[in-house]
Design a protein around this motif. Structure first.
Motif, PDB file in Angstrom:
ATOM      1  N   ARG A  67      54.814 -54.264  15.392  1.00 29.66           N
ATOM      2  CA  ARG A  67      55.376 -53.206  14.551  1.00 29.66           C
ATOM      3  C   ARG A  67      54.372 -52.786  13.471  1.00 29.66           C
ATOM      4  N   LYS A  68      53.112 -52.690  13.883  1.00 31.02           N
ATOM      5  CA  LYS A  68      52.055 -52.215  12.994  1.00 31.02           C
ATOM      6  C   LYS A  68      51.502 -50.925  13.581  1.00 31.02           C
ATOM      7  N   GLY A  69      51.148 -50.014  12.678  1.00 30.14           N
ATOM      8  CA  GLY A  69      50.612 -48.740  13.119  1.00 30.14           C
ATOM      9  C   GLY A  69      49.450 -48.290  12.266  1.00 30.14           C
ATOM     10  N   CYS A  70      48.722 -47.314  12.792  1.00 27.73           N
ATOM     11  CA  CYS A  70      47.644 -46.695  12.027  1.00 27.73           C
ATOM     12  C   CYS A  70      47.448 -45.277  12.551  1.00 27.73           C
ATOM     13  N   GLN A  71      46.817 -44.477  11.732  1.00 27.43           N
ATOM     14  CA  GLN A  71      46.436 -43.141  12.171  1.00 27.43           C
ATOM     15  C   GLN A  71      44.921 -43.141  12.211  1.00 27.43           C
ATOM     16  N   VAL A  72      44.344 -42.675  13.292  1.00 25.12           N
ATOM     17  CA  VAL A  72      42.899 -42.707  13.467  1.00 25.12           C
ATOM     18  C   VAL A  72      42.365 -41.318  13.781  1.00 25.12           C
ATOM     19  N   ILE A  73      41.082 -41.156  13.547  1.00 26.06           N
ATOM     20  CA  ILE A  73      40.379 -39.948  13.980  1.00 26.06           C
ATOM     21  C   ILE A  73      39.673 -40.314  15.282  1.00 26.06           C
ATOM     22  N   VAL A  74      39.973 -39.590  16.365  1.00 27.74           N
ATOM     23  CA  VAL A  74      39.369 -39.904  17.657  1.00 27.74           C
ATOM     24  C   VAL A  74      37.971 -39.302  17.748  1.00 27.74           C
ATOM     25  N   GLU A  75      37.162 -39.888  18.599  1.00 24.01           N
ATOM     26  CA  GLU A  75      35.773 -39.457  18.746  1.00 24.01           C
ATOM     27  C   GLU A  75      35.630 -38.253  19.671  1.00 24.01           C
ATOM     28  N   ASN A  76      36.639 -37.960  20.494  1.00 24.02           N
ATOM     29  CA  ASN A  76      36.561 -36.854  21.451  1.00 24.02           C
ATOM     30  C   ASN A  76      36.350 -35.523  20.727  1.00 24.02           C
ATOM     31  N   SER A  77      35.239 -34.868  21.007  1.00 21.41           N
ATOM     32  CA  SER A  77      34.935 -33.602  20.334  1.00 21.41           C
ATOM     33  C   SER A  77      35.785 -32.448  20.856  1.00 21.41           C
ATOM     34  N   ASP A  78      36.371 -32.604  22.040  1.00 14.37           N
ATOM     35  CA  ASP A  78      37.171 -31.520  22.621  1.00 14.37           C
ATOM     36  C   ASP A  78      38.644 -31.578  22.207  1.00 14.37           C
ATOM     37  N   GLY A 119      70.191 -37.712   6.366  1.00 19.27           N
ATOM     38  CA  GLY A 119      71.213 -38.395   5.587  1.00 19.27           C
ATOM     39  C   GLY A 119      70.940 -39.880   5.468  1.00 19.27           C
ATOM     40  N   GLU A 120      71.996 -40.644   5.267  1.00 22.00           N
ATOM     41  CA  GLU A 120      71.845 -42.087   5.111  1.00 22.00           C
ATOM     42  C   GLU A 120      71.716 -42.743   6.479  1.00 22.00           C
ATOM     43  N   ILE A 121      70.756 -43.666   6.580  1.00 25.05           N
ATOM     44  CA  ILE A 121      70.460 -44.342   7.845  1.00 25.05           C
ATOM     45  C   ILE A 121      70.619 -45.851   7.659  1.00 25.05           C
ATOM     46  N   GLU A 122      71.214 -46.484   8.659  1.00 23.57           N
ATOM     47  CA  GLU A 122      71.298 -47.954   8.711  1.00 23.57           C
ATOM     48  C   GLU A 122      70.218 -48.395   9.701  1.00 23.57           C
ATOM     49  N   LEU A 123      69.388 -49.334   9.266  1.00 27.78           N
ATOM     50  CA  LEU A 123      68.235 -49.696  10.081  1.00 27.78           C
ATOM     51  C   LEU A 123      67.932 -51.180   9.966  1.00 27.78           C
ATOM     52  N   GLY A 124      67.685 -51.827  11.081  1.00 23.94           N
ATOM     53  CA  GLY A 124      67.279 -53.231  11.085  1.00 23.94           C
ATOM     54  C   GLY A 124      65.780 -53.346  10.815  1.00 23.94           C
ATOM     55  N   GLU A 125      65.361 -54.470  10.266  1.00 23.96           N
ATOM     56  CA  GLU A 125      63.942 -54.716   9.979  1.00 23.96           C
ATOM     57  C   GLU A 125      63.077 -54.562  11.224  1.00 23.96           C
ATOM     58  N   GLU A 126      63.648 -54.847  12.402  1.00 23.66           N
ATOM     59  CA  GLU A 126      62.874 -54.766  13.644  1.00 23.66           C
ATOM     60  C   GLU A 126      62.504 -53.333  14.017  1.00 23.66           C
ATOM     61  N   LYS A 127      63.054 -52.358  13.309  1.00 23.63           N
ATOM     62  CA  LYS A 127      62.764 -50.946  13.577  1.00 23.63           C
ATOM     63  C   LYS A 127      61.735 -50.367  12.600  1.00 23.63           C
ATOM     64  N   ILE A 128      61.249 -51.189  11.687  1.00 20.91           N
ATOM     65  CA  ILE A 128      60.297 -50.714  10.675  1.00 20.91           C
ATOM     66  C   ILE A 128      58.875 -50.946  11.153  1.00 20.91           C
ATOM     67  N   ILE A 129      58.064 -49.898  11.034  1.00 25.18           N
ATOM     68  CA  ILE A 129      56.656 -49.936  11.420  1.00 25.18           C
ATOM     69  C   ILE A 129      55.835 -49.910  10.138  1.00 25.18           C
ATOM     70  N   ASN A 130      54.907 -50.848  10.018  1.00 22.15           N
ATOM     71  CA  ASN A 130      54.052 -50.921   8.826  1.00 22.15           C
ATOM     72  C   ASN A 130      52.693 -50.295   9.104  1.00 22.15           C
ATOM     73  N   PHE A 131      52.360 -49.302   8.308  1.00 17.48           N
ATOM     74  CA  PHE A 131      51.044 -48.673   8.335  1.00 17.48           C
ATOM     75  C   PHE A 131      50.316 -49.204   7.104  1.00 17.48           C
ATOM     76  N   ASP A 132      49.491 -50.239   7.281  1.00 14.50           N
ATOM     77  CA  ASP A 132      48.856 -50.912   6.150  1.00 14.50           C
ATOM     78  C   ASP A 132      48.060 -49.969   5.255  1.00 14.50           C
ATOM     79  N   ASN A 133      47.466 -48.929   5.836  1.00 12.70           N
ATOM     80  CA  ASN A 133      46.679 -47.969   5.059  1.00 12.70           C
ATOM     81  C   ASN A 133      47.421 -46.653   4.837  1.00 12.70           C
ATOM     82  N   GLY A 134      48.708 -46.640   5.109  1.00  7.54           N
ATOM     83  CA  GLY A 134      49.466 -45.398   5.025  1.00  7.54           C
ATOM     84  C   GLY A 134      49.023 -44.457   6.138  1.00  7.54           C
TER      85      GLY A 134
END
Length: 155
Positions: free
Chosen positions: A123-134, A9-24
């Motif tokens: 408050r910055k984030g990213c999604q990465v591919i890890v090197e661990n083959s297992d 539903g509708e959410i009230e949120l402060g700017e301090e709760k927003i995480i920016n993923f520069d590359n999506g």
């Protein structure tokens, strides 16, 4: 700031709760702003939370702390992939794994190969591919979650 979500539903949120993923995030590169939502009524730290897009109401990805999935989770990530997040340390790093929940809940999986890494200070984030083959893309988590429920005394 108010925004609408499909599932919450509708959410009230402060700017301090927003995480920016520069590359999506993978598969959703156009959406850059997210927050983490969870049920706080119980007063306990949630096992599963939601990485909710601020820009797309229907985009909410269930996420989990990797230590609930595998206690020995220790991904290897190239340092240069994390530079944009700012200085990371034990106090400000948040690592989350996405979860896929099919109709047969015993087949619930988590993606150990592509964690979300967040710096809570910047408050910055990213999604990465890890090197661990297992670390597979589809790791069954049902048994891990059942252990947590037994530890908490739930059925």
């Amino acid at each position: 700031m108010r925004f609408m979500t499909k599932h919450f539903g509708e959410i009230e949120l402060g700017e301090e709760k927003i995480i920016n993923f520069d590359n999506g995030i993978m598969g959703f590169e156009d959406y850059k702003r997210y927050t983490i939502l969870f049920d706080i009524e119980s007063g306990e730290k949630p096992v599963i939370s939601w990485l909710q897009s601020i820009e797309e109401p229907g985009l909410a990805i269930p996420v989990i702390n990797p230590l609930y999935v595998r206690e020995d989770y220790n991904p290897t990530v190239e340092d240069e992939l994390l530079i944009s997040l700012g200085e990371l340390n034990d106090e400000n790093i948040i690592v989350l794994l996405s979860i896929t929940v099919p109709s047969d809940i015993t087949k619930m999986t988590s993606n150990l190969k592509a964690p979300f890494i967040i710096n809570s200070d910047t408050r910055k984030g990213c999604q990465v591919i890890v090197e661990n083959s297992d670390y597979p893309v589809k790791y069954n988590v049902y048994e891990s979650l059942e252990k947590i429920k037994k530890t908490k005394g739930e059925k």
